[in-house]
Design a protein around this motif. Structure first.
Motif, PDB file in Angstrom:
ATOM      1  N   GLY A   1    -100.553 -20.209  23.251  1.00  0.00           N
ATOM      2  CA  GLY A   1    -100.112 -18.814  23.332  1.00  0.00           C
ATOM      3  C   GLY A   1    -101.261 -17.817  23.257  1.00  0.00           C
TER       4      GLY A   1
ATOM      5  N   SER B   1    -103.831 -17.994  25.046  1.00  0.00           N
ATOM      6  CA  SER B   1    -104.399 -17.850  26.388  1.00  0.00           C
ATOM      7  C   SER B   1    -103.388 -17.468  27.464  1.00  0.00           C
ATOM      8  CB  SER B   1    -105.085 -19.171  26.793  1.00  0.00           C
ATOM      9  OG  SER B   1    -106.175 -19.434  25.940  1.00  0.00           O
TER      10      SER B   1
ATOM     11  N   ASP C   1    -102.022 -14.637  28.061  1.00  0.00           N
ATOM     12  CA  ASP C   1    -102.384 -13.347  28.679  1.00  0.00           C
ATOM     13  C   ASP C   1    -103.630 -13.477  29.571  1.00  0.00           C
ATOM     14  OD1 ASP C   1    -100.241 -12.075  27.601  1.00  0.00           O
ATOM     15  OD2 ASP C   1    -101.341 -11.056  25.990  1.00  0.00           O
TER      16      ASP C   1
ATOM     17  N   ASN D   1    -106.532 -25.463  22.124  1.00  0.00           N
ATOM     18  CA  ASN D   1    -106.756 -25.213  23.550  1.00  0.00           C
ATOM     19  C   ASN D   1    -108.012 -25.913  24.046  1.00  0.00           C
ATOM     20  OD1 ASN D   1    -104.528 -23.671  23.391  1.00  0.00           O
ATOM     21  ND2 ASN D   1    -105.562 -21.699  23.443  1.00  0.00           N
ATOM     22  N   ILE D   2    -108.001 -26.136  25.357  1.00  0.00           N
ATOM     23  CA  ILE D   2    -109.125 -26.854  25.978  1.00  0.00           C
ATOM     24  C   ILE D   2    -109.844 -25.954  26.977  1.00  0.00           C
ATOM     25  CG2 ILE D   2    -108.022 -29.116  25.695  1.00  0.00           C
ATOM     26  CD1 ILE D   2    -107.245 -28.923  28.724  1.00  0.00           C
ATOM     27  N   ASP D   3    -109.552 -24.644  26.919  1.00  0.00           N
ATOM     28  CA  ASP D   3    -109.997 -23.748  27.984  1.00  0.00           C
ATOM     29  C   ASP D   3    -111.329 -23.047  27.730  1.00  0.00           C
ATOM     30  OD1 ASP D   3    -109.306 -21.687  26.144  1.00  0.00           O
ATOM     31  OD2 ASP D   3    -107.284 -21.565  26.949  1.00  0.00           O
TER      32      ASP D   3
ATOM     33  N   HIS E   1    -108.597 -30.512  20.525  1.00  0.00           N
ATOM     34  CA  HIS E   1    -108.220 -31.331  21.684  1.00  0.00           C
ATOM     35  C   HIS E   1    -109.315 -31.390  22.746  1.00  0.00           C
ATOM     36  CE1 HIS E   1    -103.784 -30.608  20.385  1.00  0.00           C
ATOM     37  NE2 HIS E   1    -104.378 -31.542  19.688  1.00  0.00           N
TER      38      HIS E   1
ATOM     39  N   THR F   1     -98.898 -20.680  18.756  1.00  0.00           N
ATOM     40  CA  THR F   1     -98.653 -22.130  18.795  1.00  0.00           C
ATOM     41  C   THR F   1     -97.258 -22.416  18.251  1.00  0.00           C
ATOM     42  OG1 THR F   1     -99.271 -24.292  17.874  1.00  0.00           O
ATOM     43  CG2 THR F   1     -99.982 -22.362  16.629  1.00  0.00           C
TER      44      THR F   1
ATOM     45  N   LEU G   1     -96.553 -25.154  16.962  1.00  0.00           N
ATOM     46  CA  LEU G   1     -96.810 -26.091  15.859  1.00  0.00           C
ATOM     47  C   LEU G   1     -95.971 -27.363  15.992  1.00  0.00           C
ATOM     48  CD1 LEU G   1     -97.164 -23.476  12.974  1.00  0.00           C
ATOM     49  CD2 LEU G   1     -98.987 -24.871  13.950  1.00  0.00           C
TER      50      LEU G   1
ATOM     51  N   ASN H   1     -96.415 -15.197  16.204  1.00  0.00           N
ATOM     52  CA  ASN H   1     -95.964 -15.935  17.389  1.00  0.00           C
ATOM     53  C   ASN H   1     -94.852 -15.146  18.074  1.00  0.00           C
ATOM     54  OD1 ASN H   1     -96.716 -18.591  18.549  1.00  0.00           O
ATOM     55  ND2 ASN H   1     -94.505 -18.873  18.590  1.00  0.00           N
TER      56      ASN H   1
ATOM     57  N   GLU I   1     -92.189 -16.216  19.306  1.00  0.00           N
ATOM     58  CA  GLU I   1     -90.844 -16.674  18.913  1.00  0.00           C
ATOM     59  C   GLU I   1     -90.946 -17.487  17.627  1.00  0.00           C
ATOM     60  OE1 GLU I   1     -89.847 -18.646  22.555  1.00  0.00           O
ATOM     61  OE2 GLU I   1     -91.298 -20.247  22.234  1.00  0.00           O
TER      62      GLU I   1
ATOM     63  N   GLY J   1     -94.318 -11.477  17.434  1.00  0.00           N
ATOM     64  CA  GLY J   1     -94.848 -10.501  18.377  1.00  0.00           C
ATOM     65  C   GLY J   1     -95.941 -11.135  19.197  1.00  0.00           C
TER      66      GLY J   1
HETATM   67  P1  NAD Z   1     -96.916 -24.393  22.880  1.00  0.00           P
HETATM   68  O1  NAD Z   1     -96.737 -24.121  24.321  1.00  0.00           O
HETATM   69  O2  NAD Z   1     -96.150 -25.514  22.284  1.00  0.00           O
HETATM   70  O3  NAD Z   1     -96.536 -23.093  22.063  1.00  0.00           O
HETATM   71  C1  NAD Z   1     -97.061 -21.845  22.428  1.00  0.00           C
HETATM   72  C2  NAD Z   1     -96.381 -20.794  21.564  1.00  0.00           C
HETATM   73  O4  NAD Z   1     -97.055 -19.566  21.769  1.00  0.00           O
HETATM   74  C3  NAD Z   1     -94.907 -20.590  21.924  1.00  0.00           C
HETATM   75  O5  NAD Z   1     -94.148 -20.640  20.731  1.00  0.00           O
HETATM   76  C4  NAD Z   1     -94.888 -19.185  22.556  1.00  0.00           C
HETATM   77  O6  NAD Z   1     -93.724 -18.476  22.220  1.00  0.00           O
HETATM   78  C5  NAD Z   1     -96.099 -18.537  21.921  1.00  0.00           C
HETATM   79  N1  NAD Z   1     -96.748 -17.513  22.748  1.00  0.00           N
HETATM   80  C6  NAD Z   1     -96.990 -17.526  24.084  1.00  0.00           C
HETATM   81  N2  NAD Z   1     -97.699 -16.442  24.450  1.00  0.00           N
HETATM   82  C7  NAD Z   1     -97.890 -15.713  23.305  1.00  0.00           C
HETATM   83  C8  NAD Z   1     -98.548 -14.487  23.026  1.00  0.00           C
HETATM   84  N3  NAD Z   1     -99.169 -13.790  23.970  1.00  0.00           N
HETATM   85  N4  NAD Z   1     -98.535 -14.045  21.744  1.00  0.00           N
HETATM   86  C9  NAD Z   1     -97.923 -14.750  20.755  1.00  0.00           C
HETATM   87  N5  NAD Z   1     -97.278 -15.913  20.979  1.00  0.00           N
HETATM   88  C10 NAD Z   1     -97.282 -16.387  22.229  1.00  0.00           C
HETATM   89  O7  NAD Z   1     -98.471 -24.535  22.620  1.00  0.00           O
HETATM   90  P2  NAD Z   1     -99.254 -25.364  21.523  1.00  0.00           P
HETATM   91  O8  NAD Z   1     -98.558 -25.298  20.224  1.00  0.00           O
HETATM   92  O9  NAD Z   1    -100.666 -24.939  21.604  1.00  0.00           O
HETATM   93  O10 NAD Z   1     -99.143 -26.859  22.031  1.00  0.00           O
HETATM   94  C11 NAD Z   1     -99.446 -27.163  23.378  1.00  0.00           C
HETATM   95  C12 NAD Z   1    -100.483 -28.249  23.541  1.00  0.00           C
HETATM   96  O11 NAD Z   1    -100.934 -28.182  24.893  1.00  0.00           O
HETATM   97  C13 NAD Z   1    -101.699 -28.038  22.719  1.00  0.00           C
HETATM   98  O12 NAD Z   1    -101.996 -29.273  22.189  1.00  0.00           O
HETATM   99  C14 NAD Z   1    -102.806 -27.610  23.686  1.00  0.00           C
HETATM  100  O13 NAD Z   1    -103.898 -28.477  23.555  1.00  0.00           O
HETATM  101  C15 NAD Z   1    -102.272 -27.877  25.053  1.00  0.00           C
HETATM  102  N6  NAD Z   1    -102.373 -26.718  25.974  1.00  0.00           N
HETATM  103  C16 NAD Z   1    -103.546 -26.028  26.065  1.00  0.00           C
HETATM  104  C17 NAD Z   1    -103.648 -24.934  26.903  1.00  0.00           C
HETATM  105  C18 NAD Z   1    -104.952 -24.191  26.967  1.00  0.00           C
HETATM  106  O14 NAD Z   1    -106.022 -24.774  26.771  1.00  0.00           O
HETATM  107  N7  NAD Z   1    -104.924 -22.870  27.227  1.00  0.00           N
HETATM  108  C19 NAD Z   1    -102.553 -24.526  27.658  1.00  0.00           C
HETATM  109  C20 NAD Z   1    -101.355 -25.265  27.559  1.00  0.00           C
HETATM  110  C21 NAD Z   1    -101.284 -26.365  26.697  1.00  0.00           C
END
Ligand code: NAD
Length: 242
Positions: A21, A23, A25, A100-102, A117, A188, A190, A211, A213, A227
């Motif tokens: 979450g 990333s 945006d 994140n891996i970005d 990760h 996240t 979580l 978060n 949600e 938020g």
């Molecule tokens: P998730 O997708 O399970 O959860 C993301 C959470 O962030 C959601 O609850 C969502 O409501 C919230 N969210 C989204 N945008 C938001 C914002 N702007 N502000 C606040 N909240 C926001 O992600 P996770 O828990 O990180 O698990 C996903 C797994 O996938 C991780 O292990 C990660 O390594 C990987 N992943 C990484 C990337 C990346 O590197 N950017 C992208 C997708 C998945």
């Protein structure tokens, strides 16, 4: 001042713990919100497509999803990455623990990042020499990338489903969390373990969850803000005069 503003102003050892979450945006979809990968991807589960098993047995399938959905080399850090870096530079946070891996926290200037990760920016071949490869080389080859030196398949230095975390990274993250005087968890769900379980190493009473949600950890937190991260952190930074 808001409670988050007060706690951050007092903090000298805070840690930001984040996930996908952070990333969104920047145009990188997360996994579990409505627009996320889990919702879009019918058929094979993302857990299978992003597993060691899939990488080795059906590498075309792995790379199809990985290259189109997971890797976004053009993405730039967004307000959340910059605000977190501002809080580090101001001495309130010490480090970032990310799922994140970005590489976007580093792109925003943050140096102390524990990448639980791994990173899409680092790659190596699965041949006996483990030749390094760049993300550019991986993305330039259609389908499954191969090592220009030995021809073996190239894989990203990311932790796939079915693989363990790097011990040095894990220890660094555990240390940072165990010594933190405040932990902000943001963007996240979580749901991914063992990453989410690391929060148990924080024993203080300033666990903040930001978060979009609710998450299963809301009850365990001392402050929950539903938020968007960029806006929430932007408001608190303004309030702190940073
Ligand atoms: P998730 O997708 O399970 O959860 C993301 C959470 O962030 C959601 O609850 C969502 O409501 C919230 N969210 C989204 N945008 C938001 C914002 N702007 N502000 C606040 N909240 C926001 O992600 P996770 O828990 O990180 O698990 C996903 C797994 O996938 C991780 O292990 C990660 O390594 C990987 N992943 C990484 C990337 C990346 O590197 N950017 C992208 C997708 C998945």
């Amino acid at each position: 001042m808001t409670r988050l503003g007060e706690w951050l102003a007092e903090s000298r050892n805070g840690v930001f713990f984040g996930g996908a979450g952070v990333s969104t945006d920047s145009g990188i979809p997360d996994f579990r919100s409505a627009a996320g990968l889990y919702t879009k991807n019918g058929g094979d589960s993302p857990e299978y497509l992003l597993s060691t098993e899939c990488l080795h047995e059906e590498p075309e399938k792995f790379y199809q999803l990985y290259k189109t959905e997971l890797v976004h080399p053009q993405a730039q850090p967004n307000a959340a990455h910059h605000h977190i870096n501002t809080l580090i530079e101001a001495g309130h946070l010490t480090s970032v623990v990310t799922q994140n891996i970005d590489g976007l926290h580093q792109a925003a200037g943050t140096q102390q990042v524990f990448e639980l990760h791994g990173s899409a920016w680092r790659n190596h071949c699965v041949g006996s020499e483990h030749h390094p490869a760049t993300l550019e080389q991986v993305m330039a080859q259609p389908g499954v990338p191969h090592c220009p030196q030995c021809g073996a398949m190239v894989r990203p230095d990311v932790v796939l489903y079915g693989e363990g975390l790097d011990m040095d990274v894990l220890n660094g993250a555990v240390n940072a969390l165990a010594n933190a005087d405040l932990v902000i968890v943001g963007g996240t769900s979580l749901n991914v373990y063992p990453a989410a379980g690391l929060l148990q190493y924080y024993s203080g009473d300033r666990l903040v969850l930001i978060n979009a949600e609710p998450t299963g950890w809301d009850q365990a937190a001392n402050l929950v803000i539903h938020g968007r991260l960029g806006e929430t952190l932007g408001a608190v930074i303004e309030e702190m005069g940073l």
